[in-house]
Design an enzyme around this catalytic site. Structure first.
Site, PDB file in Angstrom:
ATOM      1  N   SER A   9       0.838  -1.203   0.000  1.00  8.04           N
ATOM      2  CA  SER A   9       0.000   0.000   0.000  1.00  8.04           C
ATOM      3  C   SER A   9       0.870   1.248   0.000  1.00  8.04           C
ATOM      4  O   SER A   9       1.618   1.499   0.949  1.00  8.04           O
ATOM      5  CB  SER A   9      -0.910   0.014   1.223  1.00  8.04           C
ATOM      6  OG  SER A   9      -1.545   1.275   1.290  1.00  8.04           O
ATOM      7  N   HIS A  34      -1.215  -1.128  -4.235  1.00  8.86           N
ATOM      8  CA  HIS A  34      -2.485  -0.785  -3.595  1.00  8.86           C
ATOM      9  C   HIS A  34      -2.488   0.724  -3.372  1.00  8.86           C
ATOM     10  O   HIS A  34      -1.568   1.286  -2.769  1.00  8.86           O
ATOM     11  CB  HIS A  34      -2.629  -1.543  -2.278  1.00  8.86           C
ATOM     12  CG  HIS A  34      -3.966  -1.377  -1.634  1.00  8.86           C
ATOM     13  ND1 HIS A  34      -5.079  -2.075  -2.043  1.00  8.86           N
ATOM     14  CD2 HIS A  34      -4.369  -0.586  -0.618  1.00  8.86           C
ATOM     15  CE1 HIS A  34      -6.116  -1.716  -1.300  1.00  8.86           C
ATOM     16  NE2 HIS A  34      -5.717  -0.804  -0.426  1.00  8.86           N
ATOM     17  N   ASP A  36      -4.723   3.928  -1.993  1.00 10.64           N
ATOM     18  CA  ASP A  36      -5.860   4.289  -1.137  1.00 10.64           C
ATOM     19  C   ASP A  36      -6.295   5.727  -1.373  1.00 10.64           C
ATOM     20  O   ASP A  36      -5.588   6.664  -0.997  1.00 10.64           O
ATOM     21  CB  ASP A  36      -5.451   4.143   0.336  1.00 10.64           C
ATOM     22  CG  ASP A  36      -5.262   2.692   0.729  1.00 10.64           C
ATOM     23  OD1 ASP A  36      -6.205   1.910   0.580  1.00 10.64           O
ATOM     24  OD2 ASP A  36      -4.146   2.343   1.190  1.00 10.64           O
ATOM     25  N   MET A  38      -8.846   8.514  -0.180  1.00 10.71           N
ATOM     26  CA  MET A  38      -9.758   8.831   0.940  1.00 10.71           C
ATOM     27  C   MET A  38     -10.239  10.268   0.806  1.00 10.71           C
ATOM     28  O   MET A  38      -9.458  11.147   0.449  1.00 10.71           O
ATOM     29  CB  MET A  38      -9.023   8.709   2.269  1.00 10.71           C
ATOM     30  CG  MET A  38      -8.433   7.352   2.523  1.00 10.71           C
ATOM     31  SD  MET A  38      -7.591   7.386   4.108  1.00 10.71           S
ATOM     32  CE  MET A  38      -6.647   5.880   3.986  1.00 10.71           C
ATOM     33  N   HIS A  67      -8.252   1.492  -4.142  1.00 13.76           N
ATOM     34  CA  HIS A  67      -9.235   1.280  -3.077  1.00 13.76           C
ATOM     35  C   HIS A  67      -9.859   2.633  -2.776  1.00 13.76           C
ATOM     36  O   HIS A  67      -9.209   3.510  -2.212  1.00 13.76           O
ATOM     37  CB  HIS A  67      -8.498   0.707  -1.858  1.00 13.76           C
ATOM     38  CG  HIS A  67      -9.350   0.481  -0.660  1.00 13.76           C
ATOM     39  ND1 HIS A  67      -8.815   0.196   0.572  1.00 13.76           N
ATOM     40  CD2 HIS A  67     -10.694   0.476  -0.487  1.00 13.76           C
ATOM     41  CE1 HIS A  67      -9.788   0.043   1.450  1.00 13.76           C
ATOM     42  NE2 HIS A  67     -10.941   0.211   0.835  1.00 13.76           N
ATOM     43  N   MET A  69     -12.094   4.927  -0.902  1.00 12.41           N
ATOM     44  CA  MET A  69     -12.808   5.161   0.366  1.00 12.41           C
ATOM     45  C   MET A  69     -13.435   6.542   0.296  1.00 12.41           C
ATOM     46  O   MET A  69     -12.967   7.515   0.902  1.00 12.41           O
ATOM     47  CB  MET A  69     -11.828   5.028   1.539  1.00 12.41           C
ATOM     48  CG  MET A  69     -11.456   3.580   1.804  1.00 12.41           C
ATOM     49  SD  MET A  69      -9.985   3.420   2.832  1.00 12.41           S
ATOM     50  CE  MET A  69      -8.733   3.580   1.585  1.00 12.41           C
ATOM     51  N   MET A 138     -11.951  -5.633   4.822  1.00 11.55           N
ATOM     52  CA  MET A 138     -11.148  -4.720   5.638  1.00 11.55           C
ATOM     53  C   MET A 138     -10.882  -5.348   7.003  1.00 11.55           C
ATOM     54  O   MET A 138     -11.811  -5.770   7.687  1.00 11.55           O
ATOM     55  CB  MET A 138     -11.880  -3.390   5.854  1.00 11.55           C
ATOM     56  CG  MET A 138     -11.956  -2.487   4.635  1.00 11.55           C
ATOM     57  SD  MET A 138     -10.354  -1.920   4.041  1.00 11.55           S
ATOM     58  CE  MET A 138      -9.818  -0.845   5.367  1.00 11.55           C
ATOM     59  N   GLY A 143      -9.023   4.454   6.985  1.00  9.58           N
ATOM     60  CA  GLY A 143      -8.553   5.791   7.344  1.00  9.58           C
ATOM     61  C   GLY A 143      -7.061   5.917   7.546  1.00  9.58           C
ATOM     62  O   GLY A 143      -6.485   6.937   7.196  1.00  9.58           O
ATOM     63  N   PHE A 144      -6.446   4.903   8.111  1.00  9.93           N
ATOM     64  CA  PHE A 144      -5.044   5.065   8.485  1.00  9.93           C
ATOM     65  C   PHE A 144      -4.256   3.774   8.285  1.00  9.93           C
ATOM     66  O   PHE A 144      -4.801   2.686   8.474  1.00  9.93           O
ATOM     67  CB  PHE A 144      -4.930   5.482   9.964  1.00  9.93           C
ATOM     68  CG  PHE A 144      -5.736   6.718  10.265  1.00  9.93           C
ATOM     69  CD1 PHE A 144      -5.191   7.979  10.050  1.00  9.93           C
ATOM     70  CD2 PHE A 144      -7.033   6.607  10.722  1.00  9.93           C
ATOM     71  CE1 PHE A 144      -5.949   9.118  10.292  1.00  9.93           C
ATOM     72  CE2 PHE A 144      -7.801   7.742  10.980  1.00  9.93           C
ATOM     73  CZ  PHE A 144      -7.260   9.005  10.763  1.00  9.93           C
ATOM     74  N   GLY A 145      -2.979   3.943   7.963  1.00  7.29           N
ATOM     75  CA  GLY A 145      -2.069   2.810   7.959  1.00  7.29           C
ATOM     76  C   GLY A 145      -1.618   2.545   9.389  1.00  7.29           C
ATOM     77  O   GLY A 145      -1.852   3.369  10.287  1.00  7.29           O
ATOM     78  N   GLY A 146      -0.992   1.402   9.589  1.00  5.82           N
ATOM     79  CA  GLY A 146      -0.362   1.121  10.871  1.00  5.82           C
ATOM     80  C   GLY A 146      -1.302   0.743  12.007  1.00  5.82           C
ATOM     81  O   GLY A 146      -0.898   0.742  13.164  1.00  5.82           O
ATOM     82  N   ASP A 176      -7.077  -6.286   3.818  1.00  4.42           N
ATOM     83  CA  ASP A 176      -6.412  -4.983   3.909  1.00  4.42           C
ATOM     84  C   ASP A 176      -6.478  -4.419   5.321  1.00  4.42           C
ATOM     85  O   ASP A 176      -7.555  -4.157   5.851  1.00  4.42           O
ATOM     86  CB  ASP A 176      -7.126  -4.037   2.924  1.00  4.42           C
ATOM     87  CG  ASP A 176      -6.493  -2.655   2.863  1.00  4.42           C
ATOM     88  OD1 ASP A 176      -5.389  -2.474   3.402  1.00  4.42           O
ATOM     89  OD2 ASP A 176      -7.121  -1.766   2.250  1.00  4.42           O
ATOM     90  N   GLY A 177      -5.289  -4.211   5.907  1.00  2.17           N
ATOM     91  CA  GLY A 177      -5.196  -3.551   7.198  1.00  2.17           C
ATOM     92  C   GLY A 177      -4.491  -4.394   8.235  1.00  2.17           C
ATOM     93  O   GLY A 177      -4.972  -5.465   8.604  1.00  2.17           O
ATOM     94  N   GLY A 178      -3.335  -3.918   8.677  1.00  2.00           N
ATOM     95  CA  GLY A 178      -2.619  -4.599   9.755  1.00  2.00           C
ATOM     96  C   GLY A 178      -2.028  -5.948   9.371  1.00  2.00           C
ATOM     97  O   GLY A 178      -1.727  -6.769  10.236  1.00  2.00           O
ATOM     98  N   SER A 199       2.437  -0.510   6.190  1.00  2.00           N
ATOM     99  CA  SER A 199       3.557  -0.317   7.119  1.00  2.00           C
ATOM    100  C   SER A 199       4.465  -1.528   7.188  1.00  2.00           C
ATOM    101  O   SER A 199       5.678  -1.371   7.345  1.00  2.00           O
ATOM    102  CB  SER A 199       3.069   0.001   8.532  1.00  2.00           C
ATOM    103  OG  SER A 199       1.733   0.286   8.568  1.00  2.00           O
TER     104      SER A 199
HETATM  105  C1  DX5 Z   1      -6.573   1.761   5.423  1.00  2.00           C
HETATM  106  C2  DX5 Z   1      -6.095   1.466   4.011  1.00  2.00           C
HETATM  107  C3  DX5 Z   1      -5.038   0.445   3.968  1.00  2.00           C
HETATM  108  C4  DX5 Z   1      -3.739   0.851   4.631  1.00  2.00           C
HETATM  109  C5  DX5 Z   1      -3.067  -0.394   5.118  1.00  2.00           C
HETATM  110  O1  DX5 Z   1      -7.682   2.598   5.360  1.00  2.00           O
HETATM  111  O2  DX5 Z   1      -7.170   0.975   3.247  1.00  2.00           O
HETATM  112  O3  DX5 Z   1      -4.782   0.036   2.634  1.00  2.00           O
HETATM  113  O4  DX5 Z   1      -2.873   1.535   3.765  1.00  2.00           O
HETATM  114  O5  DX5 Z   1      -1.965  -0.045   5.872  1.00  2.00           O
HETATM  115  P1  DX5 Z   1      -1.311  -1.068   6.915  1.00  2.00           P
HETATM  116  O6  DX5 Z   1      -0.855  -2.261   6.118  1.00  2.00           O
HETATM  117  O7  DX5 Z   1      -0.197  -0.263   7.502  1.00  2.00           O
HETATM  118  O8  DX5 Z   1      -2.367  -1.435   7.911  1.00  2.00           O
HETATM  119 ZN    ZN Z   2      -6.671   0.028   1.281  1.00  2.00          ZN
END
Ligand code: DX5
Ligand code: ZN
Length: 224
Positions: A9, A34, A36, A38, A67, A69, A138, A143-146, A176-178, A199
């Site tokens: 991502s 990927h 994102d 938003m 993706h 959002m 999801m 909203g956020f990475g990490g 997707d996510g974590g 991340s």
């Molecule tokens: C979150 C995004 C994800 C995000 C994943 O809203 O859709 O794609 O970038 O980041 P990590 O892998 O750090 O959770």
């Molecule tokens: Zn995403």
């Protein structure tokens, strides 16, 4: 058994060195980018828009998996396609006429995906599962990475997988996510075909090696 795909991502890339980070992914074992988008409304954060996606496309040699959002994503499908998206995924929660939006995506020539939030039940995908190329589950709130992977998602991945098999759908499952080396095996074992990792890749000491490790996992020999 088909090999799973890895989609780093770009949200976690260094935006001041985007070309460098994209070229790293080009040379790596990753399969897709990927991307994102938003809008600060559907997701409580603003990432980037079409000019940045266009700039990414100029350097990327692998498909852009966008993706979206965004509320009422039908307003932007053509622009996202024109910016270079190969796959466009919209949220079930953001579309009043989801079936129509899927058709709209396909008419642009892109592959169509539908994403569901952590609180959304798997069975909302049932009426459209045969129409989509990608089901994005999801595993964090958008909203956020990490953020931390929500483990309840594993059961939902299993349900979507079962639905796809029973209905003979061509859809791949993207998670997707974590996601990272600490849980990728469990996610694959539950039925994922595509792992998004932000991340886990870009904050790693060696991003290229991390991508290779994620890609090399063999779901048939996993010990879980
Ligand atoms: C979150 C995004 C994800 C995000 C994943 O809203 O859709 O794609 O970038 O980041 P990590 O892998 O750090 O959770
Ligand atoms: Zn995403």
């Amino acid at each position: 058994m088909k090999k799973h795909l890895i989609a780093p991502s770009l949200l976690a890339a260094d935006f001041a060195n985007l070309q460098r980070d994209i070229e790293m992914v080009n040379r790596s074992d990753a399969d897709w980018f990927h991307v994102d988008i938003m809008d600060g409304s559907f997701a409580p954060n603003i990432s980037f828009g079409m000019p940045v996606v266009k700039a990414m496309k100029r350097h990327a040699t692998k498909p852009l998996d966008v993706h979206c959002m965004v509320v009422q994503p039908e307003r932007y499908i053509q622009q996202i396609r024109d910016a270079g998206a190969d796959i466009i995924t919209v949220h079930y929660e953001a579309c009043t006429h989801l079936h129509r939006v899927i058709q709209q995506i396909k008419e642009t020539g892109a592959k169509a995906g539908v994403a569901i939030n952590p609180h959304t039940r798997a069975d909302v995908l049932e009426p459209i599962i045969e129409d989509i190329d990608l089901a994005l589950v999801m595993s964090v709130n958008p909203g956020f990475g990490g953020q931390k992977f929500i483990y309840g998602t594993l059961e939902k991945i299993r349900k979507v997988k079962e639905m796809i098999i029973v209905r003979n759908s061509p859809a791949l499952i993207e998670v997707d996510g974590g996601v990272g080396l600490q849980n990728a095996e469990k996610v694959l074992k539950a039925g994922a075909d595509v792992l998004v990792a932000g991340s886990a890749v870009f904050k790693a000491e060696d991003p290229t090696a991390t991508i290779s490790k994620l890609k090399a996992l063999d779901v048939n020999t996993l010990s879980i």
